[in-house]
Design an enzyme around this catalytic site. Structure first.
Site, PDB file in Angstrom:
ATOM      1  N   GLY A  11      -7.147  -5.630   1.295  1.00  0.00           N
ATOM      2  CA  GLY A  11      -7.770  -6.957   1.259  1.00  0.00           C
ATOM      3  C   GLY A  11      -8.685  -7.160   2.463  1.00  0.00           C
ATOM      4  O   GLY A  11      -8.973  -6.215   3.213  1.00  0.00           O
ATOM      5  N   ASP A  38       4.459  -2.011  -3.844  1.00  0.00           N
ATOM      6  CA  ASP A  38       4.390  -3.327  -4.489  1.00  0.00           C
ATOM      7  C   ASP A  38       5.560  -4.142  -3.942  1.00  0.00           C
ATOM      8  O   ASP A  38       6.727  -3.883  -4.277  1.00  0.00           O
ATOM      9  CB  ASP A  38       4.490  -3.153  -6.020  1.00  0.00           C
ATOM     10  CG  ASP A  38       4.479  -4.486  -6.751  1.00  0.00           C
ATOM     11  OD1 ASP A  38       4.600  -5.546  -6.078  1.00  0.00           O
ATOM     12  OD2 ASP A  38       4.381  -4.479  -7.987  1.00  0.00           O
ATOM     13  N   ILE A  39       5.248  -5.108  -3.099  1.00  0.00           N
ATOM     14  CA  ILE A  39       6.322  -5.831  -2.400  1.00  0.00           C
ATOM     15  C   ILE A  39       7.108  -6.779  -3.306  1.00  0.00           C
ATOM     16  O   ILE A  39       8.108  -7.358  -2.874  1.00  0.00           O
ATOM     17  CB  ILE A  39       5.793  -6.575  -1.144  1.00  0.00           C
ATOM     18  CG1 ILE A  39       4.595  -7.471  -1.499  1.00  0.00           C
ATOM     19  CG2 ILE A  39       5.451  -5.600  -0.038  1.00  0.00           C
ATOM     20  CD1 ILE A  39       4.169  -8.410  -0.378  1.00  0.00           C
ATOM     21  N   ALA A  62      -1.167 -10.955  -0.490  1.00  0.00           N
ATOM     22  CA  ALA A  62      -0.985 -12.334  -0.952  1.00  0.00           C
ATOM     23  C   ALA A  62      -1.626 -12.527  -2.314  1.00  0.00           C
ATOM     24  O   ALA A  62      -2.446 -11.715  -2.757  1.00  0.00           O
ATOM     25  CB  ALA A  62      -1.614 -13.315   0.042  1.00  0.00           C
ATOM     26  N   TYR A 127      -0.605 -22.987  -4.678  1.00  0.00           N
ATOM     27  CA  TYR A 127      -0.869 -21.944  -3.674  1.00  0.00           C
ATOM     28  C   TYR A 127      -0.206 -22.303  -2.334  1.00  0.00           C
ATOM     29  O   TYR A 127       0.525 -21.497  -1.756  1.00  0.00           O
ATOM     30  CB  TYR A 127      -2.380 -21.747  -3.503  1.00  0.00           C
ATOM     31  CG  TYR A 127      -2.758 -20.896  -2.310  1.00  0.00           C
ATOM     32  CD1 TYR A 127      -2.513 -19.516  -2.305  1.00  0.00           C
ATOM     33  CD2 TYR A 127      -3.341 -21.461  -1.170  1.00  0.00           C
ATOM     34  CE1 TYR A 127      -2.854 -18.740  -1.198  1.00  0.00           C
ATOM     35  CE2 TYR A 127      -3.680 -20.690  -0.066  1.00  0.00           C
ATOM     36  CZ  TYR A 127      -3.435 -19.334  -0.086  1.00  0.00           C
ATOM     37  OH  TYR A 127      -3.767 -18.565   1.010  1.00  0.00           O
ATOM     38  N   TRP A 151      -9.820 -20.500   6.094  1.00  0.00           N
ATOM     39  CA  TRP A 151     -11.198 -20.190   5.683  1.00  0.00           C
ATOM     40  C   TRP A 151     -11.591 -18.758   6.087  1.00  0.00           C
ATOM     41  O   TRP A 151     -12.603 -18.525   6.741  1.00  0.00           O
ATOM     42  CB  TRP A 151     -12.177 -21.196   6.307  1.00  0.00           C
ATOM     43  CG  TRP A 151     -11.990 -22.617   5.903  1.00  0.00           C
ATOM     44  CD1 TRP A 151     -10.865 -23.216   5.410  1.00  0.00           C
ATOM     45  CD2 TRP A 151     -12.979 -23.666   5.985  1.00  0.00           C
ATOM     46  NE1 TRP A 151     -11.089 -24.552   5.191  1.00  0.00           N
ATOM     47  CE2 TRP A 151     -12.374 -24.858   5.537  1.00  0.00           C
ATOM     48  CE3 TRP A 151     -14.299 -23.719   6.410  1.00  0.00           C
ATOM     49  CZ2 TRP A 151     -13.044 -26.075   5.486  1.00  0.00           C
ATOM     50  CZ3 TRP A 151     -14.972 -24.938   6.373  1.00  0.00           C
ATOM     51  CH2 TRP A 151     -14.354 -26.096   5.904  1.00  0.00           C
TER      52      TRP A 151
HETATM   53  N1  LIG Z   1      -8.718 -15.817   2.015  1.00  0.00           N
HETATM   54  C1  LIG Z   1      -8.600 -16.975   2.684  1.00  0.00           C
HETATM   55  O1  LIG Z   1      -9.517 -17.816   2.741  1.00  0.00           O
HETATM   56  C2  LIG Z   1      -7.316 -17.271   3.412  1.00  0.00           C
HETATM   57  C3  LIG Z   1      -7.202 -18.498   4.093  1.00  0.00           C
HETATM   58  C4  LIG Z   1      -6.017 -18.751   4.784  1.00  0.00           C
HETATM   59  C5  LIG Z   1      -4.999 -17.825   4.789  1.00  0.00           C
HETATM   60  N2  LIG Z   1      -5.131 -16.650   4.096  1.00  0.00           N
HETATM   61  C6  LIG Z   1      -4.030 -15.683   4.135  1.00  0.00           C
HETATM   62  O2  LIG Z   1      -4.451 -14.570   4.902  1.00  0.00           O
HETATM   63  C7  LIG Z   1      -3.802 -13.372   4.411  1.00  0.00           C
HETATM   64  C8  LIG Z   1      -4.845 -12.313   4.164  1.00  0.00           C
HETATM   65  O3  LIG Z   1      -5.749 -12.814   3.165  1.00  0.00           O
HETATM   66  P1  LIG Z   1      -6.933 -11.937   2.576  1.00  0.00           P
HETATM   67  O4  LIG Z   1      -8.026 -12.870   2.252  1.00  0.00           O
HETATM   68  O5  LIG Z   1      -7.160 -10.756   3.444  1.00  0.00           O
HETATM   69  O6  LIG Z   1      -6.259 -11.474   1.203  1.00  0.00           O
HETATM   70  P2  LIG Z   1      -6.887 -10.554   0.069  1.00  0.00           P
HETATM   71  O7  LIG Z   1      -8.255 -10.122   0.461  1.00  0.00           O
HETATM   72  O8  LIG Z   1      -6.703 -11.288  -1.228  1.00  0.00           O
HETATM   73  O9  LIG Z   1      -5.954  -9.298   0.097  1.00  0.00           O
HETATM   74  C9  LIG Z   1      -4.631  -9.311  -0.334  1.00  0.00           C
HETATM   75  C10 LIG Z   1      -4.246  -7.903  -0.711  1.00  0.00           C
HETATM   76  O10 LIG Z   1      -2.880  -7.918  -1.122  1.00  0.00           O
HETATM   77  C11 LIG Z   1      -2.778  -7.118  -2.277  1.00  0.00           C
HETATM   78  N3  LIG Z   1      -1.598  -7.458  -3.053  1.00  0.00           N
HETATM   79  C12 LIG Z   1      -1.468  -8.401  -4.020  1.00  0.00           C
HETATM   80  N4  LIG Z   1      -0.237  -8.357  -4.538  1.00  0.00           N
HETATM   81  C13 LIG Z   1       0.437  -7.387  -3.887  1.00  0.00           C
HETATM   82  C14 LIG Z   1       1.745  -6.841  -4.000  1.00  0.00           C
HETATM   83  N5  LIG Z   1       2.618  -7.315  -4.910  1.00  0.00           N
HETATM   84  N6  LIG Z   1       2.117  -5.829  -3.185  1.00  0.00           N
HETATM   85  C15 LIG Z   1       1.235  -5.338  -2.286  1.00  0.00           C
HETATM   86  N7  LIG Z   1      -0.024  -5.787  -2.137  1.00  0.00           N
HETATM   87  C16 LIG Z   1      -0.427  -6.807  -2.940  1.00  0.00           C
HETATM   88  C17 LIG Z   1      -4.062  -7.416  -3.023  1.00  0.00           C
HETATM   89  O11 LIG Z   1      -4.285  -6.475  -4.041  1.00  0.00           O
HETATM   90  P3  LIG Z   1      -5.120  -6.960  -5.361  1.00  0.00           P
HETATM   91  O12 LIG Z   1      -6.491  -7.285  -4.875  1.00  0.00           O
HETATM   92  O13 LIG Z   1      -5.041  -5.756  -6.242  1.00  0.00           O
HETATM   93  O14 LIG Z   1      -4.388  -8.151  -5.899  1.00  0.00           O
HETATM   94  C18 LIG Z   1      -5.065  -7.358  -1.883  1.00  0.00           C
HETATM   95  O15 LIG Z   1      -5.490  -6.034  -1.617  1.00  0.00           O
HETATM   96  C19 LIG Z   1      -3.019 -13.814   3.172  1.00  0.00           C
HETATM   97  O16 LIG Z   1      -1.691 -14.070   3.538  1.00  0.00           O
HETATM   98  C20 LIG Z   1      -3.675 -15.126   2.775  1.00  0.00           C
HETATM   99  O17 LIG Z   1      -2.811 -15.976   2.061  1.00  0.00           O
HETATM  100  C21 LIG Z   1      -6.270 -16.344   3.441  1.00  0.00           C
END
Ligand SMILES: NC(=O)c1ccc[n+]([C@@H]2O[C@H](COP(=O)([O-])OP(=O)(O)OC[C@H]3O[C@@H](n4cnc5c(N)ncnc54)[C@H](OP(=O)(O)O)[C@@H]3O)[C@@H](O)[C@H]2O)c1
Length: 289
Positions: A11, A38-39, A62, A127, A151
């Site tokens: 991600g 896969d967690i 996530a 969410y 963000w």
């Molecule tokens: N994005 C935002 O704006 C934002 C804002 C605030 C907080 N956050 C938090 O910051 C953290 C990082 O976010 P990010 O944007 O880097 O997330 P991301 O780009 O959506 O990456 C999440 C990764 O987790 C993988 N994943 C999904 N289900 C899984 C599973 N069961 N086992 C193992 N891996 C799995 C996804 O794979 P797939 O792509 O194949 O599903 C993806 O590669 C998360 O906790 C998120 O909630 C994000």
């Protein structure tokens, strides 16, 4: 050699951690995503962790589809809640330190001053509720550190910066909401801070203190200001038009105000956090290469 397991490594944040890790020597990094680990599978998670014997785990995995989550609450709860419990239960009773990432969406956004770690969460949607479950689950392990961020964007993955960057090139104008206020966070900044914390603790330069923390880049803006800055930095001639949230209905309710107070993480871990505008400049530079 300290073993650092990064989960959800494909991600945005996970990819930035991969990049940053190249500057950190003397650690054994293990990067996994859903294909390797896969967690949501509790047995697999326990087995993998037992075999890998990590000293640190950073969970970047996530379910982040804020609107879709409204109709897929089971899936959101499974990935953002139950799966985090699977990790926590697999390391409970060990010395492994666990950094779990959470979100500003645990708050309802009705405040007009920054939220701190003592502010009472009250998520407005599925969410946010699922991420709050994840926080509770992570804290079942006494060596857990939650980092709420907001963000998030990066040159990897899908995010607001890449969406506006792409759309602005194809349109003369774009309408963006100006009544939602928060702080953008370049995932590369958060990744660097996570590595500074881990390496500082390993080298006994700083003390690890478990619990909830908050991290975003410095500064405050609306999505409108953010979009305007994106087109300015990218040198794209596209007019950004401010609109109200009520004129851009979404399935999930978004917080109107979700600025995070970062004092605790800055003081505990001696972090210098860049302003969102200077980090945006760096990210746009990468996107334009
Ligand atoms: N994005 C935002 O704006 C934002 C804002 C605030 C907080 N956050 C938090 O910051 C953290 C990082 O976010 P990010 O944007 O880097 O997330 P991301 O780009 O959506 O990456 C999440 C990764 O987790 C993988 N994943 C999904 N289900 C899984 C599973 N069961 N086992 C193992 N891996 C799995 C996804 O794979 P797939 O792509 O194949 O599903 C993806 O590669 C998360 O906790 C998120 O909630 C994000």
């Amino acid at each position: 050699m300290a073993v650092i397991l990064i989960i959800g490594a494909n991600g945005q944040l996970g990819s930035e951690l991969k990049t940053v890790s190249e500057n950190y020597y003397g650690y054994h990094f293990v990067f996994t995503d859903i294909g390797e680990l896969d967690i949501t599978d509790s047995n697999l998670t326990a087995d993998f962790i037992r075999k890998t014997q990590p000293d640190w785990i950073v969970n970047c995995a996530a379910y982040n589809l804020v609107d879709k989550a409204e109709n897929e609450s089971d899936k959101a709860m499974l990935i953002n809640g139950t799966a985090v419990k699977n990790i926590a239960m697999s390391i409970r009773g060990t010395e492994c330190r666990f950094i779990h990432i959470s979100t500003d969406y645990v708050f309802d956004g009705m405040s007009n001053v920054p939220y701190n770690e003592n502010s009472v969460p009250n998520p407005a949607g599925v969410y946010g509720r699922s991420k709050l479950e994840g926080e509770k689950a992570a804290l079942l392990h006494p060596g857990s550190m939650i980092i709420r961020t907001s963000w998030l964007y990066s040159s990897y993955g899908t995010n607001f910066v890449k969406t506006i960057f792409g759309k602005a090139k194809e349109n003369d104008s774009l309408k963006v909401v100006f009544d939602q206020t928060g702080t953008p966070t370049w995932a590369a900044d958060l990744a660097e801070s996570i590595m500074l914390i881990i390496s500082g603790v390993i080298r006994n330069q700083i003390a690890f203190n478990a619990g909830i923390y908050q991290y975003s880049d410095e500064g405050v803006c609306s999505w409108y200001d953010f979009a305007e800055a994106i087109v300015v930095e990218a040198g794209i001639n596209c007019k950004i038009i401010p609109i109200l949230s009520r004129d851009f209905p979404t399935l999930a309710k978004r917080p109107f105000y979700s600025v995070l107070d970062k004092s605790k993480i800055k003081e505990n871990y001696n972090l210098m956090i860049p302003h969102w505008r200077s980090s945006l400049k760096k990210c746009i530079k990468q996107l334009m290469k």
